[in-house]
Enzyme design. Structure first.
Site, PDB file in Angstrom:
ATOM      1  N   ASP A 138      11.810  21.711  42.538  1.00 59.60           N
ATOM      2  CA  ASP A 138      12.863  23.245  42.646  1.00 59.60           C
ATOM      3  C   ASP A 138      12.553  24.295  42.651  1.00 59.60           C
ATOM      4  O   ASP A 138      11.611  24.287  42.883  1.00 59.60           O
ATOM      5  CB  ASP A 138      13.359  23.219  40.488  1.00 59.60           C
ATOM      6  CG  ASP A 138      11.757  22.858  39.478  1.00 59.60           C
ATOM      7  OD1 ASP A 138      11.385  23.193  39.500  1.00 59.60           O
ATOM      8  OD2 ASP A 138      12.217  22.305  39.102  1.00 59.60           O
TER       9      ASP A 138
ATOM     10  N   GLU B 201      10.454  15.734  42.399  1.00 58.20           N
ATOM     11  CA  GLU B 201      10.850  16.662  41.300  1.00 58.20           C
ATOM     12  C   GLU B 201      10.654  18.142  41.646  1.00 58.20           C
ATOM     13  O   GLU B 201      10.254  19.122  40.809  1.00 58.20           O
ATOM     14  CB  GLU B 201       9.628  17.102  39.907  1.00 58.20           C
ATOM     15  CG  GLU B 201       8.960  15.946  39.590  1.00 58.20           C
ATOM     16  CD  GLU B 201       7.761  15.650  38.398  1.00 58.20           C
ATOM     17  OE1 GLU B 201       8.056  17.409  37.664  1.00 58.20           O
ATOM     18  OE2 GLU B 201       7.174  14.500  38.037  1.00 58.20           O
TER      19      GLU B 201
ATOM     20  N   HIS C  20       7.247  21.722  42.484  1.00 56.98           N
ATOM     21  CA  HIS C  20       8.113  22.760  41.248  1.00 56.98           C
ATOM     22  C   HIS C  20       7.284  24.550  42.130  1.00 56.98           C
ATOM     23  O   HIS C  20       6.509  25.026  41.855  1.00 56.98           O
ATOM     24  CB  HIS C  20       7.752  22.655  40.584  1.00 56.98           C
ATOM     25  CG  HIS C  20       7.779  21.158  39.223  1.00 56.98           C
ATOM     26  ND1 HIS C  20       9.474  21.162  39.016  1.00 56.98           N
ATOM     27  CD2 HIS C  20       6.928  20.513  39.256  1.00 56.98           C
ATOM     28  CE1 HIS C  20       8.810  20.268  38.146  1.00 56.98           C
ATOM     29  NE2 HIS C  20       8.160  19.751  38.634  1.00 56.98           N
TER      30      HIS C  20
ATOM     31  N   ASN D 193       1.452  10.511  41.191  1.00 58.15           N
ATOM     32  CA  ASN D 193       2.786  11.684  41.445  1.00 58.15           C
ATOM     33  C   ASN D 193       2.364  13.206  40.508  1.00 58.15           C
ATOM     34  O   ASN D 193       0.928  13.023  39.459  1.00 58.15           O
ATOM     35  CB  ASN D 193       3.541  11.847  40.504  1.00 58.15           C
ATOM     36  CG  ASN D 193       4.422  12.697  40.324  1.00 58.15           C
ATOM     37  OD1 ASN D 193       4.878  12.716  41.183  1.00 58.15           O
ATOM     38  ND2 ASN D 193       5.277  13.141  39.320  1.00 58.15           N
TER      39      ASN D 193
ATOM     40  N   GLU E  39      -0.488  13.684  37.300  1.00 54.53           N
ATOM     41  CA  GLU E  39      -1.087  14.565  37.763  1.00 54.53           C
ATOM     42  C   GLU E  39      -2.559  14.419  37.162  1.00 54.53           C
ATOM     43  O   GLU E  39      -3.015  15.591  35.575  1.00 54.53           O
ATOM     44  CB  GLU E  39      -0.457  16.007  36.405  1.00 54.53           C
ATOM     45  CG  GLU E  39       0.650  16.122  36.810  1.00 54.53           C
ATOM     46  CD  GLU E  39       1.200  17.034  35.578  1.00 54.53           C
ATOM     47  OE1 GLU E  39       1.221  17.709  35.180  1.00 54.53           O
ATOM     48  OE2 GLU E  39       2.666  17.741  36.538  1.00 54.53           O
TER      49      GLU E  39
END
Ligand SMILES: *[C@@H]1O[C@H](CO)[C@@H](O)[C@H](O)[C@H]1NC(C)=O
Ligand SMILES: *[C@@H]1O[C@H](CO)[C@@H](O)[C@H](O)[C@H]1NC(C)=O
Ligand SMILES: *[C@@H]1O[C@H](CO)[C@@H](O)[C@H](O)[C@H]1NC(C)=O
Ligand SMILES: *[C@@H]1O[C@H](CO)[C@@H](O)[C@H](O)[C@H]1NC(C)=O
Ligand SMILES: *[C@@H]1O[C@H](CO)[C@@H](O)[C@H](O)[C@H]1NC(C)=O
Length: 389
Positions: free
Chosen positions: A257, A255, A225, A189, A148
């Site tokens: 979800d 990641e 996400h 990432n 990030e």
């Protein structure tokens, strides 16, 4: 008798022949995996699901390898929690994605609030990365080296690393990681990079910056996400990921979800299934997308409710480890039982693998969907005809 037996078995087949990791591998990916943390170590049902059934072939520590956990004070390194996750991966024979080395959050005050010169911060960065990567050398399939670094508008975030070193901190980080474990795949990432736009373009710029400087970068992770109904389409995600693989890196969903506004409804769970299936299918359709990791598989341990109040139910299993429709969405993407891909025949179950799965699958059997059941019935009819003749 024999025919009945075969017919009965057939209803279990779809959940037996292809659990998520096994199905991902059969489809050509390296792994399907999940984030996990030591808070779940005493939870027998969770641990059984984590290591059983061939659902998860890879794990990522949620917190225990981040800077604040590893080096809370200058030159004080604490590897105990990170080691516990690395040991779990070894025990379960799962790949380990190591996460992460440089990030502006979960960064101790002694780093973020330090009065650094370029030389002193470079030394701190190199010491942190060299020490941690050396400690885990040979155990990490991949390292998220920088996490990030970008604002949503594509500019670099104004954290201590950028403020003191400019974008050179990214070069310093990847160089130190490459020197400490040449075999680990080194990743950038981020989130908000899963679809074309200024942030994705800026992330491609990071890859180019490193490649132009002859510094090793092997992969880019897309966090994923997402929100229910807000997940980019297969085509959008594939187009985006291909812009990265064209630069000579592999990619992964790191990641995943997909949260919803609570209370959940059947309609939202159905949309969530589509959205999970979409993202798994996008990875599968992208050459050099190596795997998909969910940011925990069990709603009990999801970071979502505390981070995005009013939302939740973001994972593929409930808090009591019951498979949600989303689980079967991922499975369908990997087994080709989606409406789109009627041509992929699943291989017959490997009996060594199916024995424990048969027992474990009974709770999920009622949630089996139509295409899978029809396929299972067809297989068993062929099987039954064989026995009769
Ligand atoms: C930061 O360090 C510089 C010298 O490197 C010094 O001049 C300055 O006073 C320091 N600032 C603070 C707030 O300590
Ligand atoms: C980009 O976003 C950051 C963070 O929100 C902001 O500080 C900066 O001013 C923005 N830059 C431009 C050019 O819009
Ligand atoms: C598990 O959770 C599901 C959905 O939340 C519920 O329908 C089911 O009854 C629960 N099962 C057990 C054994 O608690
Ligand atoms: C299925 O096919 C449609 C139309 O070709 C496409 O828009 C959609 O993204 C595909 N879905 C999956 C999961 O591949
Ligand atoms: C069946 O599973 C066992 C144990 O996982 C494995 O060693 C073997 O190679 C598998 N056989 C086939 C044909 O996939």
């Amino acid at each position: 008798m024999q025919i009945n037996q075969a017919l009965k078995l057939s209803f279990l087949l779809p959940s037996v022949y292809a659990q998520l990791h096994g199905a991902a591998k059969t489809a050509g990916l390296l792994y399907f995996g999940t984030e996990t943390e030591s808070v779940s170590f005493g939870d027998a049902a969770y641990q059984a699901a984590l290591k059983g059934n061939d659902d998860f072939g890879q794990i990522t520590p949620g917190n225990s390898m981040k800077w604040d956990a590893i080096q809370p004070a200058p030159n004080t390194f604490t590897f105990t929690a990170g080691d516990a996750i690395a040991d779990l991966a070894a025990t379960n024979n799962q790949l380990l994605r190591c996460h992460n080395l440089v990030w502006h959050e979960q960064l101790p005050d002694w780093v973020s609030g330090g009065n650094w010169t370029a030389a002193s911060l470079t030394q701190v960065l190199q010491n942190h990365i060299t020490t941690e990567v050396t400690h885990y050398k040979g155990k990490c399939y991949a390292w998220d080296v920088v996490n990030e670094a970008l604002n949503d508008n594509g500019t670099f975030g104004n954290d201590v690393f950028f403020n003191v070193l400019g974008s050179d901190y990214i070069k310093i980080a990847f160089q130190a990681a490459a020197a400490a474990d040449p075999a680990a795949k080194l990743y950038y990432n981020d989130f908000g990079t899963e679809f074309p736009g200024v942030k994705s373009t800026a992330a491609q710029g990071i890859v180019k910056m490193l490649k132009d400087a002859n510094i090793k970068i092997d992969g880019v992770g897309f966090q994923g996400h997402f929100t229910v109904g807000g997940t980019p389409s297969v085509a959008t995600q594939v187009t985006n990921m291909e812009a990265f693989t064209a630069l000579g890196v592999e990619v992964a969903i790191t990641e995943l979800d997909i949260r919803m506004t609570l209370p959940q409804t059947d309609a939202m769970l159905a949309q969530q299934k589509t959205d999970y299936q979409t993202t798994a299918a996008a990875c599968l359709a992208t050459k050099n997308c190596v795997g998909v990791t969910v940011w925990d598989f069990d709603d009990k341990y999801s970071w979502v409710p505390s981070t995005f109040p009013g939302t939740g139910s973001a994972d593929i299993m409930t808090a009591n480890v019951t498979k949600k429709p989303a689980y079967f969405g991922v499975l369908q993407a990997f087994t080709g039982t989606a409406a789109n891909s009627t041509t992929t025949m699943p291989s017959m179950p490997n009996m060594t693998v199916t024995a424990p799965s048969l027992r474990a699958s009974s709770s999920g059997a009622s949630a089996l969907d139509k295409p899978g059941m029809i396929l299972g019935m067809l297989l068993s009819l062929i099987f039954a005809m064989f026995i009769v003749s």
